[in-house]
Write a protein that holds these residues in place. Structure first.
Motif, PDB file in Angstrom:
ATOM      1  N   GLY A   1      12.830 -14.322   0.475  1.00 23.73           N
ATOM      2  CA  GLY A   1      11.803 -13.454   0.862  1.00 23.73           C
ATOM      3  C   GLY A   1      12.143 -12.819   2.075  1.00 23.73           C
ATOM      4  N   PRO A   2      11.718 -11.817   2.874  1.00 16.77           N
ATOM      5  CA  PRO A   2      12.076 -11.021   3.854  1.00 16.77           C
ATOM      6  C   PRO A   2      12.566 -11.595   5.105  1.00 16.77           C
ATOM      7  CG  PRO A   2       9.963 -10.570   3.562  1.00 16.77           C
ATOM      8  CD  PRO A   2      10.167 -11.515   2.517  1.00 16.77           C
TER       9      PRO A   2
ATOM     10  N   PHE B   1      10.729  -3.426   1.755  1.00 13.20           N
ATOM     11  CA  PHE B   1       9.393  -2.995   1.938  1.00 13.20           C
ATOM     12  C   PHE B   1       8.840  -3.135   2.993  1.00 13.20           C
ATOM     13  CE2 PHE B   1      10.185  -5.473  -1.847  1.00 13.20           C
ATOM     14  CZ  PHE B   1       9.725  -6.716  -1.573  1.00 13.20           C
ATOM     15  N   ARG B   2       7.619  -2.475   3.421  1.00  9.42           N
ATOM     16  CA  ARG B   2       6.849  -2.652   4.532  1.00  9.42           C
ATOM     17  C   ARG B   2       5.535  -2.840   4.216  1.00  9.42           C
ATOM     18  NH1 ARG B   2       7.076   2.203   7.141  1.00  9.42           N
ATOM     19  NH2 ARG B   2       8.974   1.623   7.976  1.00  9.42           N
ATOM     20  N   GLU B   3       4.693  -3.827   4.497  1.00 14.69           N
ATOM     21  CA  GLU B   3       3.249  -4.141   4.173  1.00 14.69           C
ATOM     22  C   GLU B   3       2.416  -2.806   4.694  1.00 14.69           C
ATOM     23  OE1 GLU B   3       1.822  -6.105   1.687  1.00 14.69           O
ATOM     24  OE2 GLU B   3       1.536  -7.925   3.037  1.00 14.69           O
ATOM     25  N   ARG B   4       1.596  -2.421   3.904  1.00 14.81           N
ATOM     26  CA  ARG B   4       0.492  -1.251   4.237  1.00 14.81           C
ATOM     27  C   ARG B   4      -0.837  -1.744   4.145  1.00 14.81           C
ATOM     28  NH1 ARG B   4       1.799   4.895   3.233  1.00 14.81           N
ATOM     29  NH2 ARG B   4      -0.324   4.943   4.367  1.00 14.81           N
TER      30      ARG B   4
ATOM     31  N   LEU C   1       8.318   1.462   0.198  1.00 14.60           N
ATOM     32  CA  LEU C   1       9.616   0.992   0.041  1.00 14.60           C
ATOM     33  C   LEU C   1      10.347   1.659   1.294  1.00 14.60           C
ATOM     34  CD1 LEU C   1      10.449   2.048  -3.697  1.00 14.60           C
ATOM     35  CD2 LEU C   1       9.636  -0.376  -2.522  1.00 14.60           C
ATOM     36  N   THR C   2      11.114   0.792   2.066  1.00 15.30           N
ATOM     37  CA  THR C   2      11.862   1.472   3.002  1.00 15.30           C
ATOM     38  C   THR C   2      13.370   1.449   2.701  1.00 15.30           C
ATOM     39  OG1 THR C   2      12.252  -0.870   3.866  1.00 15.30           O
ATOM     40  CG2 THR C   2      10.380   0.327   4.774  1.00 15.30           C
TER      41      THR C   2
ATOM     42  N   LYS D   1      -3.187  -4.916  -7.887  1.00 17.34           N
ATOM     43  CA  LYS D   1      -2.722  -4.239  -6.555  1.00 17.34           C
ATOM     44  C   LYS D   1      -1.393  -5.148  -6.112  1.00 17.34           C
ATOM     45  CE  LYS D   1      -4.966  -5.530  -2.494  1.00 17.34           C
ATOM     46  NZ  LYS D   1      -6.218  -5.409  -1.501  1.00 17.34           N
ATOM     47  N   VAL D   2      -0.459  -4.323  -5.450  1.00 14.85           N
ATOM     48  CA  VAL D   2       0.776  -4.883  -5.126  1.00 14.85           C
ATOM     49  C   VAL D   2       0.732  -5.324  -3.530  1.00 14.85           C
ATOM     50  CG1 VAL D   2       1.942  -2.815  -4.515  1.00 14.85           C
ATOM     51  CG2 VAL D   2       3.253  -4.731  -5.375  1.00 14.85           C
TER      52      VAL D   2
END
Ligand code: ZN
Length: 577
Positions: free
Chosen positions: A452-453, A475-478, A484-485, A511-512
């Motif tokens: 994981g991150p 990636f960054r949560e929204r 995608l970063t 939903k992702v």
């Protein structure tokens, strides 16, 4: 100043030594005014950061007004709570007079908010009051800008190391046991001084610290360093052990302190002298930042602050940072060093694919070099001995380090032909044979998938034979979905046509979410193709993504219980256990 020439030019630096980016400090200059014998003089701006006054007569007074609200170690800051500055942000350099001595007068503002302020700096005081306000002196402009100032109601603790006084200053809120921190730093700094031969190259040293809620970084100077860290990294009274967060703080101080030798005094020719209006490029940044990064943690072990298990975990994390960067196959350490100004210091979404950090890979090359030297059957040479001699020949004498000097020195001292080693490690892009080298020291190098991150690597924790899947992206949560970063070269996301900046909404019709991605992917197998819905800009698009196995790029190190006695003996010489 007295007797200026007909025309006097002044320049503000474009960058600060230690941080290789043209920051153009002149952009914060609000005004420059000049007067002579009570009469105002015209000031002409000649280029981005140079001003000029003419016909000043006997005396020229130049007043500069600067916007200062940069809380980093590289800037200048002033408000009702605190002042901090690097001379690069404030002091104009008078052309032709850069080598003359400078006097600095520092006055306490007449403001009740500053009533408890004191001054901390490593610059030489000439006539200061009990709180440090008054006159300071620097031998020349270079020295003037190499002593940052902290001016606030900071906490301070004194300690000795290498036989000279040291201080730790902590500005910002904290609840730390500073006496313990001072005792630990004393032990750490003693190890550095012993390493370089005992006598420190300064008469006193100050760590100018700022405790913050979020932030981490440091900048080295000749007799001080500025360090910013999370206040939670400092130990509270009674807190046992050396937790990872405190290791990070100690490691930062260790890094900056090592620089007092390796880059502030053992200095590349490209910085001798610094030319502060342009990029000063060298292919040796790995020698100065990479070797320093290798020793910053090794010194935590040598000084007894951490044990071998913690050291191997930190080393495993350093390995992980390199093995997770496909850019190591594209850019060599020499290139990374040379291009620091435009690559490392200007990162973008493709940085990890196209470049390698001369800090992280440089530390691994230092490690590989040390292990290679220590592995020789007929010699007891170590990188420690190379660095001690490097110091004697270049740092202690002030002789600038030419682009070939380090490699020549290693060859000469070891009596070995290491051209192939440096060709691969410094100018090549192949991986170093680290597993093989570790084996000679009774240490096993293992690889596993990231969990994981938050997984920084360094431990076997979570290692499992079961394959986890990967999108090949960061990636960054929204609020809905995730951005995608970074998109890894050759990874599933890139092969599907996804790009950095894409806003993923759904995967396989659901939903992702960044935090639940592992669970979502658990329903699939390697090679399964799933539909992905994403916004690119404001247009909704559909992509077809074929899942890949997560790469085994997370590293960990373990003592090999079955190692041969000779390997264990070699390890004991290296790690002391
Ligand atoms: Zn550094």
């Amino acid at each position: 100043m007295e007797d200026p020439a007909e025309e006097q030019r002044f320049t503000l630096p474009s960058w600060i030594p230690g941080s290789y980016l043209l920051r153009e400090y002149s952009r914060h200059v609000v005004s420059v005014r000049a007067e002579s014998s009570g009469r105002a003089l015209a000031v002409e701006k000649l280029d981005k950061s140079t001003w000029c006054c003419r016909n000043a007569g006997a005396e020229l007074l130049v007043t500069i007004e600067v916007y200062a609200l940069d809380r980093s170690v590289r800037g200048a800051y002033l408000d009702g709570t605190r002042g901090f500055f690097n001379g690069t942000c404030l002091f104009l350099s008078p052309h032709g007079r850069e080598h003359e001595p400078v006097e600095l007068l520092l006055e306490l503002p007449e403001d009740p908010r500053c009533a408890k302020w004191r001054v901390a700096t490593a610059m030489t005081p000439v006539d200061v009051d009990a709180r440090g306000f008054g006159r300071y002196r620097a031998a020349d402009y270079d020295e003037l800008i190499d002593h940052p100032f902290e001016i606030s109601d900071y906490a301070v603790v004194d300690f000795q190391a290498g036989g000279v006084p040291h201080q730790l200053i902590v500005a910002g809120r904290h609840e730390a046991d500073l006496d313990r921190v001072a005792a630990d730093l004393s032990q750490l700094c003693d190890a550095h001084n012993d390493f370089f031969g005992g006598t420190p190259p300064f008469e006193h040293y100050r760590f100018l610290g700022l405790a913050v809620g979020e932030g981490y970084g440091g900048l080295e100077h000749r007799a001080s360093s500025s360090v910013v860290f999370n206040r939670k990294q400092l130990p509270r009274p009674g807190e046992p052990g050396v937790p990872r967060s405190y290791q990070r703080f100690l490691s930062l101080c260790s890094h900056e302190y090592f620089h007092a030798w390796n880059i502030k005094r053992i200095k590349p020719a490209a910085f001798s002298p610094y030319r502060l209006d342009r990029r000063n490029q060298t292919r040796l940044m790995w020698v100065f930042e990479g070797i320093t990064s290798y020793y910053q943690d090794l010194m935590l072990l040598r000084s007894g602050l951490i044990g071998p298990k913690d050291y191997l975990e930190r080393l495993g994390q350093a390995l992980t940072r390199v093995y997770r960067a496909p850019g190591r196959f594209k850019q060599s350490l020499a290139e990374a060093s040379f291009d620091a100004w435009d690559k490392l210091y200007k990162p973008d979404a493709n940085t990890n694919n196209a470049t390698i950090s001369y800090y992280s890979k440089g530390a691994l090359v230092a490690l590989a070099l040390d292990l290679t030297l220590r592995s020789a059957a007929d010699s007891a040479m170590t990188l420690d001995q190379v660095m001690a001699e490097f110091w004697q020949r270049f740092g202690a004498t002030g002789k600038p380090v030419g682009e070939d000097d380090f490699e020549k020195l290693v060859g000469e001292l070891s009596g070995r032909d290491l051209e192939d080693f440096f060709a691969i490690a410094v100018r090549g892009t192949e991986d170093l044979p680290l597993a093989e080298l570790f084996a000679g020291f009774g240490i096993k190098l293992g690889f596993r998938a990231a969990k994981g991150p938050e997984d920084l690597g360094g431990s076997k924790r979570g290692a499992s034979a079961e394959c986890s899947l990967s999108l090949g992206a960061r990636f960054r949560e929204r609020e809905i979905g995730m951005d995608l970063t970074q998109v890894v070269d050759g990874g599933a996301a890139q092969l599907a046509g996804l790009s950095p900046g894409d806003h993923l909404i759904a995967l396989d019709g659901l939903k992702v979410s960044a935090s639940k991605l592992t669970q979502q992917l658990a329903h699939f197998d390697e090679g399964d193709t799933v539909p992905v819905i994403a916004f690119r800009g404001d247009e909704l698009r559909e992509f077809s993504l074929t899942l890949q196995k997560a790469p085994l790029t997370t590293c960990f190190l373990e003592f090999d219980d079955e190692a041969e006695a000779a390997d264990v003996a070699r390890r004991e010489l290296w790690l002391g256990s």
